[in-house]
Design a protein around this motif. Structure first.
Motif, PDB file in Angstrom:
ATOM      1  N   GLY A  36       0.804  -1.208   0.000  1.00 24.47           N
ATOM      2  CA  GLY A  36       0.000   0.000   0.000  1.00 24.47           C
ATOM      3  C   GLY A  36       0.843   1.265   0.000  1.00 24.47           C
ATOM      4  O   GLY A  36       2.081   1.218  -0.010  1.00 24.47           O
ATOM      5  N   TYR A  37       0.164   2.396   0.023  1.00 23.35           N
ATOM      6  CA  TYR A  37       0.824   3.696   0.027  1.00 23.35           C
ATOM      7  C   TYR A  37       1.651   3.875   1.302  1.00 23.35           C
ATOM      8  O   TYR A  37       1.224   3.525   2.407  1.00 23.35           O
ATOM      9  N   SER A  79       5.480   4.596  -2.870  1.00 23.43           N
ATOM     10  CA  SER A  79       4.112   4.568  -3.393  1.00 23.43           C
ATOM     11  C   SER A  79       4.159   4.173  -4.867  1.00 23.43           C
ATOM     12  O   SER A  79       5.226   4.143  -5.487  1.00 23.43           O
ATOM     13  N   THR A  82       0.959   9.037  -8.098  1.00 19.61           N
ATOM     14  CA  THR A  82       0.184  10.164  -7.600  1.00 19.61           C
ATOM     15  C   THR A  82      -0.739  10.616  -8.745  1.00 19.61           C
ATOM     16  O   THR A  82      -0.777   9.987  -9.807  1.00 19.61           O
ATOM     17  N   SER A 118      -4.530  -2.088  -0.294  1.00 18.72           N
ATOM     18  CA  SER A 118      -4.750  -0.645  -0.339  1.00 18.72           C
ATOM     19  C   SER A 118      -4.369  -0.074  -1.708  1.00 18.72           C
ATOM     20  O   SER A 118      -4.905  -0.505  -2.719  1.00 18.72           O
ATOM     21  N   GLN A 119      -3.410   0.870  -1.785  1.00 21.99           N
ATOM     22  CA  GLN A 119      -3.050   1.456  -3.079  1.00 21.99           C
ATOM     23  C   GLN A 119      -2.498   0.423  -4.050  1.00 21.99           C
ATOM     24  O   GLN A 119      -2.536   0.612  -5.266  1.00 21.99           O
ATOM     25  N   SER A 143      -9.338  -2.189  -0.508  1.00 18.71           N
ATOM     26  CA  SER A 143      -9.453  -1.224  -1.599  1.00 18.71           C
ATOM     27  C   SER A 143     -10.465  -1.702  -2.627  1.00 18.71           C
ATOM     28  O   SER A 143     -10.793  -2.890  -2.685  1.00 18.71           O
TER      29      SER A 143
END
Length: 214
Positions: A36-37, A79, A82, A118-119, A143
């Motif tokens: 994840g992030y 990450s 963006t 998550s991300q 997510s």
């Protein structure tokens, strides 16, 4: 005043990934996990230690964007992307994930279980619907599945993957209303999935993960 012209080009970049276990002639299952992030693959790997045996390995790619979690020093995290140059990062991430599996020696004889957290879930799903690697199972933990993969071909691939959504009832980033919203969306476009709820927050629970994949 002259206009500023944006230019882009590609070049070779050194990236890293982590691996638990060794691929041998006995290897049957490859767990492919995206963090994840604000995480690093090295520390994220601790959640997957229970999955490793003489027939299973875990491969953990790391996002190419590293930064200091607070200020200009201290803990370094990573990450996947963006909002800036989003489409470029998406394309780069797809190539990265394919390259990691190739470098690790994964082939068509291995059963791939893809696990995103998550991300890492959107990154994994966007790769999944285009990759030449065959994924047997998809676990989307904490997510949603991104809208841009919910086209006819993408839905067909998801439905062949034994897809699971895993969400904790105390997840601080996924309220009950949001969960209902994206499960309703997936059902409306014809995605077959199992929803797994558990008592916990925004993190992977290793014991539950072991039950889901075994």
């Amino acid at each position: 005043m002259r206009e500023v012209e944006k230019k882009q080009f590609s070049f070779d970049k050194t990236v890293r990934y982590y691996q638990l276990g060794q691929i041998t002639e006995k290897t049957k299952t490859v767990y492919f996990a995206t963090h994840g992030y604000g995480m690093l693959a090295e520390f994220f790997s601790r959640k997957f230690l229970k999955l490793v045996d003489d027939q299973s390995v875990v491969i953990l790619p790391e996002g190419m964007h590293r930064f200091y979690w607070q200020g200009t020093g201290g803990r370094v995290v990573a990450s996947w992307m963006t909002k800036d140059d989003r489409e470029v990062d998406i394309a780069d991430n797809k190539r990265l994930l394919n390259s990691v599996l190739t470098d690790a020696g994964v082939n068509k004889n291995h059963s791939i279980v893809a696990i995103g957290f998550s991300q890492g879930v959107p990154t994994l799903c966007r790769w999944l619907v285009e990759t030449p690697f065959k994924v047997e199972k998809l676990i989307c933990w904490a997510s949603d599945i991104p809208q841009d993969v919910l086209h006819n071909e993408g839905i067909d691939i998801l439905n062949k993957c034994n897809t699971q959504l895993v969400v904790g009832d105390e997840d601080e980033f996924i309220a009950e209303e949001r969960l209902k919203e994206f499960t309703t969306k997936l059902k409306s476009v014809g995605v077959d999935f199992d929803l797994v709820n558990y008592n916990g927050s925004h993190k992977i629970e290793p014991d539950l993960l072991l039950k889901l994949v075994k």
